[in-house]
Design an enzyme around this catalytic site. Structure first.
Site, short mmCIF file in Angstrom:
data_model
loop_
_atom_site.label_atom_id
_atom_site.label_comp_id
_atom_site.label_asym_id
_atom_site.label_seq_id
_atom_site.Cartn_x
_atom_site.Cartn_y
_atom_site.Cartn_z
N GLU A 81 -2.45 -6.93 -11.09
CA GLU A 81 -2.85 -6.87 -9.68
C GLU A 81 -4.38 -6.83 -9.54
OE1 GLU A 81 -0.73 -3.87 -7.49
OE2 GLU A 81 1.10 -4.12 -8.66
N GLU A 134 4.45 2.63 -11.00
CA GLU A 134 3.73 3.85 -10.57
C GLU A 134 4.56 5.14 -10.67
OE1 GLU A 134 2.27 2.89 -6.65
OE2 GLU A 134 1.21 1.14 -7.38
O1 LIG Z 1 -4.21 1.08 -5.95
C1 LIG Z 1 -3.36 1.92 -5.32
C2 LIG Z 1 -3.79 3.12 -4.75
C3 LIG Z 1 -2.88 3.94 -4.11
C4 LIG Z 1 -1.57 3.56 -4.02
C5 LIG Z 1 -1.15 2.35 -4.58
C6 LIG Z 1 -2.04 1.56 -5.25
C7 LIG Z 1 -1.63 0.23 -5.85
N1 LIG Z 1 -0.30 -0.19 -5.48
C8 LIG Z 1 -0.12 -1.64 -5.54
C9 LIG Z 1 -0.90 -2.22 -4.43
C10 LIG Z 1 -0.40 -3.01 -3.51
C11 LIG Z 1 1.06 -3.30 -3.46
O2 LIG Z 1 1.32 -4.54 -2.83
C12 LIG Z 1 1.61 -3.32 -4.87
O3 LIG Z 1 3.00 -3.58 -4.84
C13 LIG Z 1 1.38 -1.99 -5.55
O4 LIG Z 1 1.84 -2.08 -6.90
#
Ligand SMILES: Oc1ccccc1CN[C@@H]1C=C[C@@H](O)[C@H](O)[C@H]1O
Length: 331
Positions: A240, A133
């Site tokens: 994910e 990210e």
């Molecule tokens: O879809 C999003 C919206 C805003 C911030 C982060 C995300 C996704 N961010 C993910 C989600 C959960 C965590 O456990 C993961 O490590 C991360 O990569």
């Protein structure tokens, strides 16, 4: 459960089917998970704050347990994650005098962490989300203004990938992000990965997180993003995957279970998504769900505290949903 076919066996020869797990879910649902999935990601227990909560103090017990479970089950592992602006302890960016750590100090800490973690699991973790990210969501910003960027500078991604490659030359190294199909953000991700490749950085793949929902992104937008990233000549992992019952901005809290319309929509969404993944099987090596079943999903309570969600192909009693049978047919 022996009566239910295995997702990973159905997709054998196309791509691995994985799940994000914890030592808790493995303890409670181990046999189910080993039956359905042939790749694991630690949902939280390999993140920086979990592995090295204080400088020089490493806590590998939970990560070891997950890696050993994967090994015993002949499952692949994805390492998640080395460089991220969340779930990373503040000490990484602070100097001894309490001020800002220098570029050199933060790079050395990153190097120590990467060598400790990747070295420990070398040969057992085949892919790593080296940077998670790093690209700005909104507007025309490019790199997200994180402490990694502030302390190290614009080359922090290149440095991170080079460090990871030195720590484990055999691991496939990924750049991972969400909202990865958005027409504006995907161009930034493409630009970033292309610039890293042009600099000679060892970037082997792009992780498309796949945090989607019942209403979007449209399947054609996902297709366009897959084609854009594949055109870089890197491998693609869906890292994910979950399909939320709610749009991100929908803050409703009245539902204790999905409506029939939501369940029907989930079935259609997973069918069209897996048909698309099959169409692009030459570019996709792994599809990981962010959770093994609705019993544990980060969407219970995110982005709306206390709200339930039902984003995965198995319900809260580990029973396959209609979506599961459609995914089997799509294999
Ligand atoms: O879809 C999003 C919206 C805003 C911030 C982060 C995300 C996704 N961010 C993910 C989600 C959960 C965590 O456990 C993961 O490590 C991360 O990569």
């Amino acid at each position: 459960d022996t009566a239910i076919p295995s997702l990973h066996e159905a997709y054998a020869g196309l791509f691995r089917i994985g799940a994000a797990v914890s030592t808790d879910t493995l303890r409670r649902e181990g046999p189910f998970i080993a039956g359905q999935y042939n790749s694991l990601t630690a949902e939280n227990q390999m993140k920086f704050e979990e592995i090295q909560p204080e400088e020089g103090r490493y806590a590998f017990e939970a990560a070891d347990a997950i890696v050993e479970f994967a090994q015993r089950g002949g499952m692949a592992m994805r390492g998640h994650t080395l460089v991220w602006h969340n779930q990373t302890p503040d000490w990484v960016f602070r100097a001894a005098d309490g001020g800002d750590a220098s570029r050199e100090e933060v790079l050395r800490r990153l190097e120590d962490h990467a060598h400790a973690v990747m070295g420990r699991y070398r040969g057992r973790i085949g892919a790593w989300d080296v940077v998670n990210e790093a690209v700005e969501d909104e507007g025309d910003g490019y790199l997200r203004p994180t402490k990694w960027l502030e302390r190290i500078g614009e080359d922090y991604l290149e440095r991170a990938f080079r460090i990871a490659h030195e720590a484990d030359p055999d691991a496939r190294l990924f750049y991972n992000d969400y909202n990865e199909t958005d027409p504006v953000k995907r161009v930034k991700i493409h630009r970033l990965v292309r610039s890293l490749l042009e600099a000679g950085a060892p970037v082997h793949g792009i992780g498309m997180q796949g945090h989607w929902n019942l209403y979007g992104p449209p399947i054609d937008e996902i297709k366009e993003a897959i084609e854009l990233y594949a055109s870089l000549g890197v491998r693609l992992h869906i890292t994910e995957l979950d399909v939320s019952a709610f749009r991100f901005e929908d803050r409703r809290t009245d539902l204790l279970r999905p409506t029939p319309e939501m369940e029907e929509r989930l079935t259609e969404r997973y069918e069209e998504i897996f048909k698309l993944f099959r169409e692009y099987r030459s570019a996709i090596d792994s599809v990981t769900f962010w959770g093994a079943a609705d019993t544990r999903t980060w969407l219970d309570g995110f982005p709306v505290r206390g709200r339930l969600n039902w984003p995965l192909p198995f319900d809260r009693k580990l029973r396959p949903k209609p979506a599961f049978w459609r995914m089997l047919e799509a294999a």
